[in-house]
Design a protein around this motif. Structure first.
Motif, PDB file in Angstrom:
ATOM      1  N   THR A   1       3.990  23.074   9.469  1.00 38.71           N
ATOM      2  CA  THR A   1       2.559  22.887   9.660  1.00 38.71           C
ATOM      3  C   THR A   1       1.819  22.947   8.335  1.00 38.71           C
ATOM      4  O   THR A   1       0.905  22.150   8.084  1.00 38.71           O
ATOM      5  CB  THR A   1       2.000  23.940  10.638  1.00 38.71           C
ATOM      6  OG1 THR A   1       2.664  23.761  11.897  1.00 38.71           O
ATOM      7  CG2 THR A   1       0.506  23.799  10.831  1.00 38.71           C
TER       8      THR A   1
ATOM      9  N   ALA B   1       1.915  11.113  16.248  1.00 38.69           N
ATOM     10  CA  ALA B   1       0.646  11.573  16.829  1.00 38.69           C
ATOM     11  C   ALA B   1      -0.546  10.734  16.369  1.00 38.69           C
ATOM     12  O   ALA B   1      -1.661  10.964  16.818  1.00 38.69           O
ATOM     13  CB  ALA B   1       0.415  13.032  16.457  1.00 38.69           C
TER      14      ALA B   1
ATOM     15  N   PHE C   1      -1.789  10.679  13.327  1.00 30.26           N
ATOM     16  CA  PHE C   1      -2.506  11.276  12.197  1.00 30.26           C
ATOM     17  C   PHE C   1      -2.245  10.489  10.913  1.00 30.26           C
ATOM     18  O   PHE C   1      -3.087  10.442  10.027  1.00 30.26           O
ATOM     19  CB  PHE C   1      -2.080  12.734  11.972  1.00 30.26           C
ATOM     20  CG  PHE C   1      -2.394  13.649  13.113  1.00 30.26           C
ATOM     21  CD1 PHE C   1      -3.696  13.843  13.550  1.00 30.26           C
ATOM     22  CD2 PHE C   1      -1.382  14.340  13.769  1.00 30.26           C
ATOM     23  CE1 PHE C   1      -3.987  14.700  14.603  1.00 30.26           C
ATOM     24  CE2 PHE C   1      -1.663  15.199  14.814  1.00 30.26           C
ATOM     25  CZ  PHE C   1      -2.965  15.374  15.231  1.00 30.26           C
TER      26      PHE C   1
ATOM     27  N   ILE D   1      -9.942  13.877  12.456  1.00 28.54           N
ATOM     28  CA  ILE D   1      -8.690  14.631  12.576  1.00 28.54           C
ATOM     29  C   ILE D   1      -9.041  16.106  12.677  1.00 28.54           C
ATOM     30  O   ILE D   1      -9.422  16.736  11.693  1.00 28.54           O
ATOM     31  CB  ILE D   1      -7.748  14.354  11.387  1.00 28.54           C
ATOM     32  CG1 ILE D   1      -7.347  12.871  11.375  1.00 28.54           C
ATOM     33  CG2 ILE D   1      -6.513  15.256  11.463  1.00 28.54           C
ATOM     34  CD1 ILE D   1      -6.495  12.460  10.193  1.00 28.54           C
ATOM     35  N   VAL D   2      -8.915  16.641  13.877  1.00 26.25           N
ATOM     36  CA  VAL D   2      -9.248  18.043  14.146  1.00 26.25           C
ATOM     37  C   VAL D   2      -8.042  18.909  13.766  1.00 26.25           C
ATOM     38  O   VAL D   2      -6.921  18.642  14.191  1.00 26.25           O
ATOM     39  CB  VAL D   2      -9.621  18.236  15.635  1.00 26.25           C
ATOM     40  CG1 VAL D   2      -9.880  19.701  15.960  1.00 26.25           C
ATOM     41  CG2 VAL D   2     -10.826  17.373  15.985  1.00 26.25           C
TER      42      VAL D   2
ATOM     43  N   GLY E   1      -7.117  21.860  14.649  1.00 30.41           N
ATOM     44  CA  GLY E   1      -6.436  22.471  15.792  1.00 30.41           C
ATOM     45  C   GLY E   1      -5.446  21.519  16.440  1.00 30.41           C
ATOM     46  O   GLY E   1      -4.365  21.932  16.872  1.00 30.41           O
ATOM     47  N   ASP E   2      -5.786  20.235  16.494  1.00 30.56           N
ATOM     48  CA  ASP E   2      -4.862  19.243  17.050  1.00 30.56           C
ATOM     49  C   ASP E   2      -3.602  19.140  16.199  1.00 30.56           C
ATOM     50  O   ASP E   2      -2.491  19.025  16.724  1.00 30.56           O
ATOM     51  CB  ASP E   2      -5.532  17.871  17.136  1.00 30.56           C
ATOM     52  CG  ASP E   2      -6.638  17.812  18.168  1.00 30.56           C
ATOM     53  OD1 ASP E   2      -6.690  18.686  19.065  1.00 30.56           O
ATOM     54  OD2 ASP E   2      -7.479  16.882  18.067  1.00 30.56           O
ATOM     55  N   VAL E   3      -3.773  19.184  14.879  1.00 30.64           N
ATOM     56  CA  VAL E   3      -2.614  19.121  13.976  1.00 30.64           C
ATOM     57  C   VAL E   3      -1.728  20.343  14.182  1.00 30.64           C
ATOM     58  O   VAL E   3      -0.506  20.221  14.313  1.00 30.64           O
ATOM     59  CB  VAL E   3      -3.065  19.012  12.499  1.00 30.64           C
ATOM     60  CG1 VAL E   3      -1.850  19.019  11.570  1.00 30.64           C
ATOM     61  CG2 VAL E   3      -3.907  17.766  12.277  1.00 30.64           C
TER      62      VAL E   3
ATOM     63  N   ARG F   1      -1.493  22.341  16.822  1.00 29.50           N
ATOM     64  CA  ARG F   1      -0.821  22.284  18.129  1.00 29.50           C
ATOM     65  C   ARG F   1       0.333  21.284  18.123  1.00 29.50           C
ATOM     66  O   ARG F   1       1.357  21.497  18.771  1.00 29.50           O
ATOM     67  CB  ARG F   1      -1.822  21.920  19.226  1.00 29.50           C
ATOM     68  CG  ARG F   1      -2.601  23.096  19.764  1.00 29.50           C
ATOM     69  CD  ARG F   1      -3.425  22.722  20.991  1.00 29.50           C
ATOM     70  NE  ARG F   1      -4.542  21.870  20.650  1.00 29.50           N
ATOM     71  CZ  ARG F   1      -5.723  22.307  20.211  1.00 29.50           C
ATOM     72  NH1 ARG F   1      -5.945  23.594  20.070  1.00 29.50           N
ATOM     73  NH2 ARG F   1      -6.676  21.473  19.922  1.00 29.50           N
ATOM     74  N   HIS F   2       0.176  20.191  17.384  1.00 21.38           N
ATOM     75  CA  HIS F   2       1.215  19.163  17.366  1.00 21.38           C
ATOM     76  C   HIS F   2       2.410  19.563  16.494  1.00 21.38           C
ATOM     77  O   HIS F   2       3.543  19.176  16.788  1.00 21.38           O
ATOM     78  CB  HIS F   2       0.637  17.831  16.869  1.00 21.38           C
ATOM     79  CG  HIS F   2       1.609  16.710  16.951  1.00 21.38           C
ATOM     80  ND1 HIS F   2       1.985  16.134  18.143  1.00 21.38           N
ATOM     81  CD2 HIS F   2       2.320  16.079  15.997  1.00 21.38           C
ATOM     82  CE1 HIS F   2       2.872  15.193  17.910  1.00 21.38           C
ATOM     83  NE2 HIS F   2       3.095  15.144  16.611  1.00 21.38           N
TER      84      HIS F   2
ATOM     85  N   ASP G   1     -10.106  24.294  15.864  1.00 16.39           N
ATOM     86  CA  ASP G   1     -10.709  23.157  16.570  1.00 16.39           C
ATOM     87  C   ASP G   1     -12.126  22.860  16.084  1.00 16.39           C
ATOM     88  O   ASP G   1     -12.655  21.788  16.334  1.00 16.39           O
ATOM     89  CB  ASP G   1     -10.740  23.416  18.079  1.00 16.39           C
ATOM     90  CG  ASP G   1      -9.389  23.219  18.738  1.00 16.39           C
ATOM     91  OD1 ASP G   1      -8.514  22.554  18.145  1.00 16.39           O
ATOM     92  OD2 ASP G   1      -9.206  23.742  19.857  1.00 16.39           O
TER      93      ASP G   1
ATOM     94  N   THR H   1     -12.574  19.748  10.901  1.00 16.17           N
ATOM     95  CA  THR H   1     -11.814  18.512  10.743  1.00 16.17           C
ATOM     96  C   THR H   1     -11.197  18.487   9.351  1.00 16.17           C
ATOM     97  O   THR H   1     -11.535  19.300   8.488  1.00 16.17           O
ATOM     98  CB  THR H   1     -12.704  17.268  10.904  1.00 16.17           C
ATOM     99  OG1 THR H   1     -13.616  17.207   9.796  1.00 16.17           O
ATOM    100  CG2 THR H   1     -13.443  17.269  12.229  1.00 16.17           C
TER     101      THR H   1
END
Length: 150
Positions: free
Chosen positions: A7, A51, A53, A73-74, A76-78, A80-81, A128, A131
């Motif tokens: 990450t 994803a 990104f 590009i949030v 939190g999304d990165v 979580r992924h 989240d 960005t």
């Protein structure tokens, strides 16, 4: 809470690509900029590409670029992924049947698990809120735009 290197490198890669939106970059260039393994970065780029990104362009004039604008590009999304497992303690690991692991004698009465779950939720809520565009500073732009040592 500790994020994996996977990450960490994914976020660094996105920052690098967010700074170099005027051109395509290579995996080698990103790896050299941060002093990280190209082989490890290949796996990360693949996952980020799945994803959306990152967009990868193959061929002689190929390279990498953000898959969408940095402002969309949030973080939190990165996270979580890219994080395989967000369980902070063993009892938060889901088992194959979907129930919580019960290796602890306090599992059915434990309040700590709930507190840790709330803390993890707060961490993700903060991530989240930001960005990629929010975390790219002028100082990072200056440092990452310098020519790399030969």
């Amino acid at each position: 809470m500790r994020l994996t290197l996977h990450t960490d490198y994914a976020l660094r890669t996105l920052i690098y690509l967010g700074i170099h939106t005027d051109r395509l970059t290579s995996i080698r260039e990103v790896a050299q900029a941060y002093g990280i393994s190209e082989n490890h970065l290949v796996k990360i780029i693949h996952k980020l590409g799945q994803a959306g990104f990152v967009e990868t362009i193959r061929g002689r004039n190929g390279g990498l670029k953000l898959g969408r604008p940095a402002a969309s590009i949030v973080l939190g999304d990165v996270v979580r992924h890219t994080e395989e497992d967000m369980a902070l303690v063993t009892c938060m690991h889901p088992t194959e049947t979907g129930s919580k692991a019960t290796s602890c004698i306090l599992a059915d009465v434990c309040r700590l698990r709930g507190v840790l779950g709330e803390a993890l939720g707060s961490f993700i809520a903060v991530m989240d809120h930001y960005t990629l565009a929010d975390v790219i500073t002028d100082q990072e732009r200056q440092r990452l735009r310098r020519p790399l040592p030969a």
